[in-house]
Design a protein around this motif. Structure first.
Motif, mmCIF file in Angstrom:
data_model
loop_
_atom_site.group_PDB
_atom_site.id
_atom_site.type_symbol
_atom_site.label_atom_id
_atom_site.label_comp_id
_atom_site.label_asym_id
_atom_site.label_seq_id
_atom_site.Cartn_x
_atom_site.Cartn_y
_atom_site.Cartn_z
ATOM 1 N N ALA A 136 0.826 -1.210 0.000
ATOM 2 C CA ALA A 136 0.000 0.000 0.000
ATOM 3 C C ALA A 136 0.857 1.256 0.000
ATOM 4 N N THR A 137 2.020 1.191 0.655
ATOM 5 C CA THR A 137 2.915 2.348 0.741
ATOM 6 C C THR A 137 4.348 1.905 0.480
ATOM 7 N N SER A 138 5.194 2.902 0.169
ATOM 8 C CA SER A 138 6.608 2.614 -0.076
ATOM 9 C C SER A 138 7.431 3.848 0.294
ATOM 10 N N PRO A 139 8.653 3.647 0.794
ATOM 11 C CA PRO A 139 9.504 4.800 1.105
ATOM 12 C C PRO A 139 10.002 5.509 -0.164
ATOM 13 N N SER A 140 9.928 4.828 -1.319
ATOM 14 C CA SER A 140 10.333 5.436 -2.589
ATOM 15 C C SER A 140 9.205 5.247 -3.607
ATOM 16 N N SER A 141 9.321 5.922 -4.744
ATOM 17 C CA SER A 141 8.277 5.802 -5.768
ATOM 18 C C SER A 141 8.368 4.482 -6.529
ATOM 19 N N ASP A 142 9.399 3.707 -6.268
ATOM 20 C CA ASP A 142 9.567 2.387 -6.881
ATOM 21 C C ASP A 142 9.011 1.339 -5.920
ATOM 22 N N PHE A 143 7.832 0.800 -6.208
ATOM 23 C CA PHE A 143 7.182 -0.176 -5.330
ATOM 24 C C PHE A 143 7.689 -1.577 -5.640
ATOM 25 N N ALA A 144 8.344 -2.209 -4.690
ATOM 26 C CA ALA A 144 8.852 -3.571 -4.871
ATOM 27 C C ALA A 144 7.728 -4.566 -4.608
ATOM 28 N N PRO A 145 7.608 -5.612 -5.453
ATOM 29 C CA PRO A 145 6.564 -6.632 -5.227
ATOM 30 C C PRO A 145 6.731 -7.329 -3.879
ATOM 31 N N ILE A 146 5.606 -7.752 -3.320
ATOM 32 C CA ILE A 146 5.598 -8.487 -2.049
ATOM 33 C C ILE A 146 5.674 -9.979 -2.350
ATOM 34 N N GLN A 147 6.570 -10.673 -1.690
ATOM 35 C CA GLN A 147 6.714 -12.111 -1.875
ATOM 36 C C GLN A 147 5.850 -12.899 -0.892
ATOM 37 N N VAL A 148 5.735 -12.378 0.349
ATOM 38 C CA VAL A 148 4.968 -13.046 1.408
ATOM 39 C C VAL A 148 4.124 -11.997 2.120
ATOM 40 N N LEU A 149 2.849 -12.297 2.339
ATOM 41 C CA LEU A 149 1.979 -11.368 3.054
ATOM 42 C C LEU A 149 2.341 -11.330 4.539
ATOM 43 N N PRO A 150 2.398 -10.129 5.122
ATOM 44 C CA PRO A 150 2.623 -10.054 6.573
ATOM 45 C C PRO A 150 1.373 -10.488 7.326
ATOM 46 N N GLU A 151 1.539 -10.793 8.591
ATOM 47 C CA GLU A 151 0.378 -11.122 9.420
ATOM 48 C C GLU A 151 -0.521 -9.889 9.502
ATOM 49 N N PRO A 152 -1.843 -10.049 9.304
ATOM 50 C CA PRO A 152 -2.736 -8.886 9.374
ATOM 51 C C PRO A 152 -2.795 -8.320 10.788
ATOM 52 N N ALA A 153 -2.773 -6.998 10.867
ATOM 53 C CA ALA A 153 -2.840 -6.304 12.151
ATOM 54 C C ALA A 153 -3.627 -5.012 11.952
ATOM 55 N N GLU A 154 -3.702 -4.198 12.991
ATOM 56 C CA GLU A 154 -4.456 -2.953 12.910
ATOM 57 C C GLU A 154 -3.853 -1.988 11.886
ATOM 58 N N ASP A 155 -2.554 -2.032 11.699
ATOM 59 C CA ASP A 155 -1.874 -1.178 10.728
ATOM 60 C C ASP A 155 -2.341 -1.517 9.313
ATOM 61 N N GLU A 156 -2.850 -0.517 8.593
ATOM 62 C CA GLU A 156 -3.403 -0.749 7.258
ATOM 63 C C GLU A 156 -2.385 -1.352 6.288
ATOM 64 N N ASP A 157 -1.098 -1.070 6.489
ATOM 65 C CA ASP A 157 -0.068 -1.617 5.597
ATOM 66 C C ASP A 157 0.008 -3.143 5.640
ATOM 67 N N THR A 158 -0.559 -3.761 6.649
ATOM 68 C CA THR A 158 -0.581 -5.233 6.721
ATOM 69 C C THR A 158 -1.856 -5.811 6.121
ATOM 70 N N ARG A 159 -2.788 -4.926 5.715
ATOM 71 C CA ARG A 159 -4.081 -5.396 5.211
ATOM 72 C C ARG A 159 -4.427 -4.909 3.805
ATOM 73 N N LYS A 160 -3.829 -3.800 3.341
ATOM 74 C CA LYS A 160 -4.154 -3.245 2.028
ATOM 75 C C LYS A 160 -2.991 -3.474 1.060
ATOM 76 N N PHE A 161 -3.326 -3.985 -0.132
ATOM 77 C CA PHE A 161 -2.320 -4.261 -1.150
ATOM 78 C C PHE A 161 -2.898 -3.935 -2.519
ATOM 79 N N TRP A 162 -2.045 -3.924 -3.527
ATOM 80 C CA TRP A 162 -2.464 -3.689 -4.911
ATOM 81 C C TRP A 162 -2.095 -4.903 -5.746
ATOM 82 N N LEU A 163 -3.046 -5.416 -6.496
ATOM 83 C CA LEU A 163 -2.792 -6.508 -7.430
ATOM 84 C C LEU A 163 -2.477 -5.857 -8.772
ATOM 85 N N LEU A 164 -1.270 -6.077 -9.262
ATOM 86 C CA LEU A 164 -0.797 -5.430 -10.487
ATOM 87 C C LEU A 164 -1.028 -6.330 -11.688
ATOM 88 N N ASN A 165 -1.615 -5.778 -12.729
ATOM 89 C CA ASN A 165 -1.827 -6.501 -13.979
ATOM 90 C C ASN A 165 -0.600 -6.282 -14.859
#
Length: 91
Positions: A4-33
């Motif tokens: 959902a967020t990145s420290p740079s404008s280059d978003f690196a793909p996620i290999q493994v989902l983190p455990e879901p928690a209250e922090d939105e970054d562990t629950r929101k993602f983008w599926l890239l076509n």
């Protein structure tokens, strides 16, 4: 899948989902076509001090994971801007 967020404008793909928690970054993602060879539009979010993806101008689908808080499961979901997808298919 992109975060959902990145420290740079280059978003690196996620290999493994983190455990879901209250922090939105562990629950929101983008599926890239990747079949659509268009750039991912990003912008700097001053309030979050990081880069975010502009889902209305990128070939992505928003994905929210379900998660549990206080023994209650909260719904996840998938959202896409179909106008963007229609515009791509007509060009």
């Amino acid at each position: 899948m992109l975060p959902a967020t990145s420290p740079s404008s280059d978003f690196a793909p996620i290999q493994v989902l983190p455990e879901p928690a209250e922090d939105e970054d562990t629950r929101k993602f983008w599926l890239l076509n990747k079949a659509v060879r268009l750039p991912v539009a990003t912008e700097y979010a001053v309030e979050k001090s990081c880069y975010v993806i502009d889902g209305f101008q990128s070939p992505v689908v928003e994905f929210h994971r379900s998660w549990t808080i206080s023994q209650m499961m909260l719904a996840g979901g998938i959202r896409a801007d179909m106008n963007y997808l229609t515009m791509i298919s007509k060009t």
